[in-house]
Structures are given as structure tokens and as C-alpha cells.
Motif scaffolding. Structure first.
Motif, PDB file in Angstrom:
ATOM      1  N   GLY A 179      66.130   7.735-159.005  1.00  0.00           N
ATOM      2  CA  GLY A 179      65.970   8.567-157.814  1.00  0.00           C
ATOM      3  C   GLY A 179      64.497   8.818-157.524  1.00  0.00           C
ATOM      4  O   GLY A 179      63.683   7.884-157.462  1.00  0.00           O
ATOM      5  N   GLU A 180      64.154  10.069-157.355  1.00  0.00           N
ATOM      6  CA  GLU A 180      62.765  10.438-157.061  1.00  0.00           C
ATOM      7  C   GLU A 180      61.986  10.802-158.320  1.00  0.00           C
ATOM      8  O   GLU A 180      60.974  11.497-158.233  1.00  0.00           O
ATOM      9  N   GLN A 181      62.448  10.324-159.463  1.00  0.00           N
ATOM     10  CA  GLN A 181      61.797  10.664-160.725  1.00  0.00           C
ATOM     11  C   GLN A 181      61.548   9.410-161.558  1.00  0.00           C
ATOM     12  O   GLN A 181      62.457   8.604-161.763  1.00  0.00           O
ATOM     13  N   ALA A 182      60.300   9.272-162.022  1.00  0.00           N
ATOM     14  CA  ALA A 182      59.945   8.176-162.921  1.00  0.00           C
ATOM     15  C   ALA A 182      59.942   8.699-164.354  1.00  0.00           C
ATOM     16  O   ALA A 182      59.745   9.894-164.584  1.00  0.00           O
ATOM     17  N   TRP A 183      60.152   7.787-165.307  1.00  0.00           N
ATOM     18  CA  TRP A 183      60.150   8.207-166.703  1.00  0.00           C
ATOM     19  C   TRP A 183      59.454   7.161-167.576  1.00  0.00           C
ATOM     20  O   TRP A 183      59.472   5.966-167.286  1.00  0.00           O
ATOM     21  N   ILE A 184      58.808   7.654-168.627  1.00  0.00           N
ATOM     22  CA  ILE A 184      58.195   6.801-169.647  1.00  0.00           C
ATOM     23  C   ILE A 184      58.684   7.297-170.996  1.00  0.00           C
ATOM     24  O   ILE A 184      58.700   8.505-171.249  1.00  0.00           O
ATOM     25  N   GLU A 185      59.064   6.372-171.871  1.00  0.00           N
ATOM     26  CA  GLU A 185      59.495   6.731-173.223  1.00  0.00           C
ATOM     27  C   GLU A 185      58.642   6.013-174.251  1.00  0.00           C
ATOM     28  O   GLU A 185      58.369   4.815-174.122  1.00  0.00           O
ATOM     29  N   VAL A 186      58.207   6.774-175.264  1.00  0.00           N
ATOM     30  CA  VAL A 186      57.498   6.213-176.408  1.00  0.00           C
ATOM     31  C   VAL A 186      58.288   6.611-177.650  1.00  0.00           C
ATOM     32  O   VAL A 186      58.429   7.805-177.937  1.00  0.00           O
ATOM     33  N   ILE A 213      48.845  18.067-168.627  1.00  0.00           N
ATOM     34  CA  ILE A 213      48.627  17.082-167.555  1.00  0.00           C
ATOM     35  C   ILE A 213      49.941  16.803-166.832  1.00  0.00           C
ATOM     36  O   ILE A 213      49.992  16.765-165.597  1.00  0.00           O
ATOM     37  N   VAL A 214      51.019  16.600-167.595  1.00  0.00           N
ATOM     38  CA  VAL A 214      52.320  16.316-166.987  1.00  0.00           C
ATOM     39  C   VAL A 214      52.787  17.507-166.150  1.00  0.00           C
ATOM     40  O   VAL A 214      53.311  17.338-165.041  1.00  0.00           O
ATOM     41  N   GLY A 238      62.106   9.280-187.141  1.00  0.00           N
ATOM     42  CA  GLY A 238      61.222   8.952-186.035  1.00  0.00           C
ATOM     43  C   GLY A 238      61.291   9.976-184.917  1.00  0.00           C
ATOM     44  O   GLY A 238      61.946  11.018-185.044  1.00  0.00           O
ATOM     45  N   ALA A 239      60.625   9.668-183.793  1.00  0.00           N
ATOM     46  CA  ALA A 239      60.567  10.603-182.663  1.00  0.00           C
ATOM     47  C   ALA A 239      60.570   9.835-181.355  1.00  0.00           C
ATOM     48  O   ALA A 239      59.995   8.745-181.254  1.00  0.00           O
ATOM     49  N   LEU A 240      61.215  10.408-180.354  1.00  0.00           N
ATOM     50  CA  LEU A 240      61.240   9.855-179.006  1.00  0.00           C
ATOM     51  C   LEU A 240      60.624  10.875-178.057  1.00  0.00           C
ATOM     52  O   LEU A 240      61.125  11.993-177.925  1.00  0.00           O
ATOM     53  N   PHE A 241      59.526  10.496-177.405  1.00  0.00           N
ATOM     54  CA  PHE A 241      58.880  11.344-176.400  1.00  0.00           C
ATOM     55  C   PHE A 241      59.182  10.746-175.029  1.00  0.00           C
ATOM     56  O   PHE A 241      58.966   9.555-174.789  1.00  0.00           O
ATOM     57  N   ARG A 242      59.675  11.600-174.119  1.00  0.00           N
ATOM     58  CA  ARG A 242      60.045  11.160-172.776  1.00  0.00           C
ATOM     59  C   ARG A 242      59.247  11.952-171.747  1.00  0.00           C
ATOM     60  O   ARG A 242      59.323  13.192-171.698  1.00  0.00           O
ATOM     61  N   VAL A 243      58.473  11.244-170.926  1.00  0.00           N
ATOM     62  CA  VAL A 243      57.680  11.872-169.849  1.00  0.00           C
ATOM     63  C   VAL A 243      58.439  11.693-168.541  1.00  0.00           C
ATOM     64  O   VAL A 243      58.789  10.571-168.178  1.00  0.00           O
ATOM     65  N   LEU A 244      58.723  12.799-167.863  1.00  0.00           N
ATOM     66  CA  LEU A 244      59.425  12.767-166.572  1.00  0.00           C
ATOM     67  C   LEU A 244      58.459  13.210-165.478  1.00  0.00           C
ATOM     68  O   LEU A 244      57.879  14.300-165.560  1.00  0.00           O
TER      69      LEU A 244
END
Length: 398
Positions: A320-327, A368-369, A385-391
Motif C-alpha cells: 500500500g502506502e508503506q514501504a518496509w526494510i528488514e534486516v 530518524i525513522v 537472532g534478531a529481526l529489525f523491520r523499518v516501516l
């Protein structure tokens, strides 16, 4: 003239209106308000509406007499403390005085009334009432003052704890900064001393082209480490003062991520972590390119430090109107306790004390986000481990 708060209400009860008028005229005085009742029923209505300093009851009344009214007053919480004075025209042989005291009266007066005696006795009870009210107000003021002092004391305790935390944070920060700055500086100093020694011995063979390239690359990494530490500290200062600059322009998030991943690949490889990224379709939005690169770099640095030499996956997309990045890394993970504070300044996950960094990366990344109108989510368990999600909103509000 008495203060309005010291006004005293007097209740007079008699079935004869002329007696009420005469008694009211006798009792009238500044600061005294007289209420009349011609029956016990009227008196009860007045007792429910007002607070009285004294009640003067006629004994002989049709229906409910003065003694019965007094018993009702003594049995009611609201009126049981009101002093009661009985008056009667009956002869002393009826023993009304004894019965009156049995009913809870504080005095008994015989008609015809002695003007001076009545005023004197009423004055005593009015003064007692006023003194009691003043004392109650003073006690209330003291209690209010005590409550305010308790609140102030709690605030002082809280402020003291905050100051102690700030001092402790400052000391920890200075300790970490000195350690982190010394690490690249010591390496640079050692390299300079070794080169100086070789030059002093005129050993130019030690500076072959390959060797020089290696030295320059190593020096550059140490200088970049210093610059990164200084930039982090400057960004924290900007965030605190509300001066963190965000300059949004149209950006392809896919291309931006690919560039950051490419730049990080050699570092990841050197630390034993494989950096995996499958480039998707372009994701276009309005963001500050430099700041989003900074967020991604901080997340990759975090994954490299705590990834335990295991692969790190990077993914992105748009919904939709949201982008996401996952590390996502597969390293030591984050404890439940640490999850609550990893986005705070100078905080690092438990068990990571030996890892480099000021503990500012995630704090800066989140700020910043947030400045872009987005948020960062994290999923992790210890050892998993860890999952970081930037929305990020594709078109953040101005």
C-alpha cells in the motif's frame, strides 16, 4: 464583624410562634443566624439542610415532643454532636430537667427565660463551635500542607534518581567513548610508529606497492571508525536540541539499499557474515536518502556485531502506502529485558559488552525513522537472532 466562615447557625424549636419571635430577638447578633421550627418535623428538615452550633428545644410540643426529637438527633450521625438545650414552662416537680439530661441535653432552662443567662450560655456554645471549626480548618490546612510536602518529596526523590541516572549515564558514556576512540587511535599510532621505525632504518623494501595499499586501506577503516563515532555523538546532540535535519527527495529505496549492501559486503565478509540480498522491483518514495542510508548502515552494523558470523538477510518491499526494510541476523539474539531498552541512548544488549560501539546506533536509527513518520519493530529471542523491520510511509506528511 465575624468572618463569613465563622457564621453560626442556631436552631430554635417551639410550637408557639410568639415564643419563637421572642427567642430569635433575644439571640440575634452579628455572625449568628437563627432558624425557627414550629414542630419537630420542621426541625428535622432544617437539620438535614444546615449545620448547627446549638439547638434550643421546647419540651412540650404536640406530636413529637422535645425529648423524642433529641433522641432522634442523638441517634443520627449528622446531628449527634449538636449541643441541645431544653426549655420548659412546666414546674420543677415534673422532673423535666433530669429527663432532659437523660436525653442527651447539655443544659435545661426554665421559662420565663433569664435574658442575660440565655445570651451568656448561647455565647459559650457559639464560641466552642467557632473554635472547633477553626481547628478543623487548621487541621485540614496542615493535612493539605503535609500532602503537598509528600508530593514535593516524591518529586525531589524522582529528580534525585533522574540526576543519579544522568550522572551514571554520563560516566558510562565517557568510559565507552574513551574506549571506542582509543581503539582506532591506538591502531593508527602503532602503524605510524612501525612505519617511522622502518624509515629510520632506511628499510624502504617494507613499503612495497601491495603493502602500501594494505596500509592505506587499514588507515582508512580506522579513520572512518573515528568519523562514525563523532557523527553519532553529533547526531545525538542534534536530536536532543530538535535540530536533526531531514531533507526528503524522491528516492528508490531498492537502489539505496543495494548501494549500502554493496558497501557493507567487504566488512561483512571480513567478520565471517554472508550478506544476502535479493534485489526486488523499485520502491519509490519521498525520504531523506542520506538519513535512510544511515538507518540501514546502523542496522547492518548491529547485525554484524551480534550476528555470530552467521548469514545476515536483507529484504524490502512495499504494501500500500508503506514501504518496509528488514534486516535479520541469526546471532546471539536479544533478551526480553533488553528489548525494552535497546532503543535508548548508550544501551547495548546484554552479553554484548565486549562489542564495539557507543550504544547509539539503534537510538539514532529510531529517531530518524520517527522523523519520517515511520517506526521500527524488532522480533527476537535469546540465541535465535534478531529481526529489525523499518516501516516508512511512502509519502510522509510534511
Amino acid at each position: 464583624m465575624p468572618d463569613r466562615t465563622d457564621e453560626a447557625n442556631l436552631l430554635i424549636v417551639d410550637d408557639l410562634p410568639e415564643n419563637l419571635l421572642a427567642l430569635e430577638a433575644l439571640l440575634k447578633a452579628p455572625g449568628i443566624r437563627v432558624h425557627q421550627a414550629e414542630s419537630a418535623e420542621q426541625a428535622l428538615e432544617l437539620l438535614l439542610r444546615h449545620e448547627f452550633a446549638l439547638a434550643i428545644l421546647d419540651v412540650q410540643m404536640p406530636g413529637m415532643d422535645g425529648f423524642q426529637l433529641a433522641e432522634l438527633m442523638r441517634g443520627t450521625e449528622r446531628t449527634k454532636q449538636i449541643p441541645i438545650v431544653f426549655v420548659s414552662a412546666a414546674g420543677r416537680e415534673l422532673n423535666y430537667a433530669f429527663k432532659g439530661y437523660e436525653s442527651g441535653a447539655v443544659d435545661f432552662m426554665q421559662k420565663p427565660l433569664d435574658t442575660h443567662a440565655v445570651r451568656s450560655k448561647v455565647s459559650v456554645f457559639v464560641d466552642l463551635y467557632r473554635n472547633r471549626k477553626r481547628m478543623a480548618r487548621q487541621l485540614e490546612a496542615l493535612e493539605q500542607s503535609r500532602r503537598e510536602q509528600e508530593v514535593l518529596l516524591d518529586e525531589l526523590r524522582s529528580t534525585k534518581a533522574e540526576l543519579e541516572d544522568a550522572v551514571r549515564m554520563r560516566d558510562d558514556f565517557m568510559s565507552i567513548v574513551s574506549h571506542e576512540l582509543k581503539t582506532p587511535l591506538n591502531t593508527l599510532i602503532l602503524e605510524v610508529q612501525l612505519r617511522k621505525m622502518q624509515l629510520g632504518r632506511n628499510n624502504l623494501a617494507a613499503f612495497s606497492e601491495e603493502r602500501l595499499r594494505h596500509m592505506v586501506d587499514k588507515d582508512e577503516r580506522q579513520v572512518q571508525s573515528l568519523i562514525r563515532l563523532i557523527d553519532d555523538m553529533l547526531d545525538v546532540s542534534r536530536i536532543r536540541t530538535g535540530k536533526l535535519s531531514i531533507r526528503p527527495t524522491p528516492v528508490d529505496l531498492c537502489k539505496l539499499t543495494a548501494n549500502v549492501v554493496e558497501n557493507f559486503a567487504p566488512q561483512m565478509e571480513a567478520s565471517g557474515c554472508a550478506l544476502l540480498f535479493q534485489r526486488p522491483e523499485p520502491v519509490i518514495g519521498v525520504w531523506d536518502e542520506f538519513r535512510i542510508e544511515q538507518v540501514l548502515a546502523n542496522l547492518l552494523t548491529n547485525a554484524m556485531r551480534y550476528g555470530a558470523g552467521k548469514p545476515v538477510h536483507v529484504a524490502l518491499g512495499q504494501q500500500g502506502e508503506q514501504a518496509w526494510i528488514e534486516v535479520q541476523d541469526h546471532g546471539i539474539g536479544i533478551s526480553r529485558k533488553s528489548l525494552e531498552r535497546i532503543f535508548c541512548q548508550f544501551e547495548r544488549a546484554e552479553g554484548s559488552e565486549s562489542s564495539a560501539g557507543l550504544g547509539l546506533g539503534l537510538f539514532i536509527a529510531e529517531q530518524i525513522v520517527k522523523a519520517h513518520g515511520g517506526r521500527i519493530e524488532v522480533e527476537s529471542e535469546e540465541g535465535q537472532g534478531a529481526l529489525f523491520r523499518v516501516l516508512l510511509p511512502v509519502r510522509p506528511e510534511a
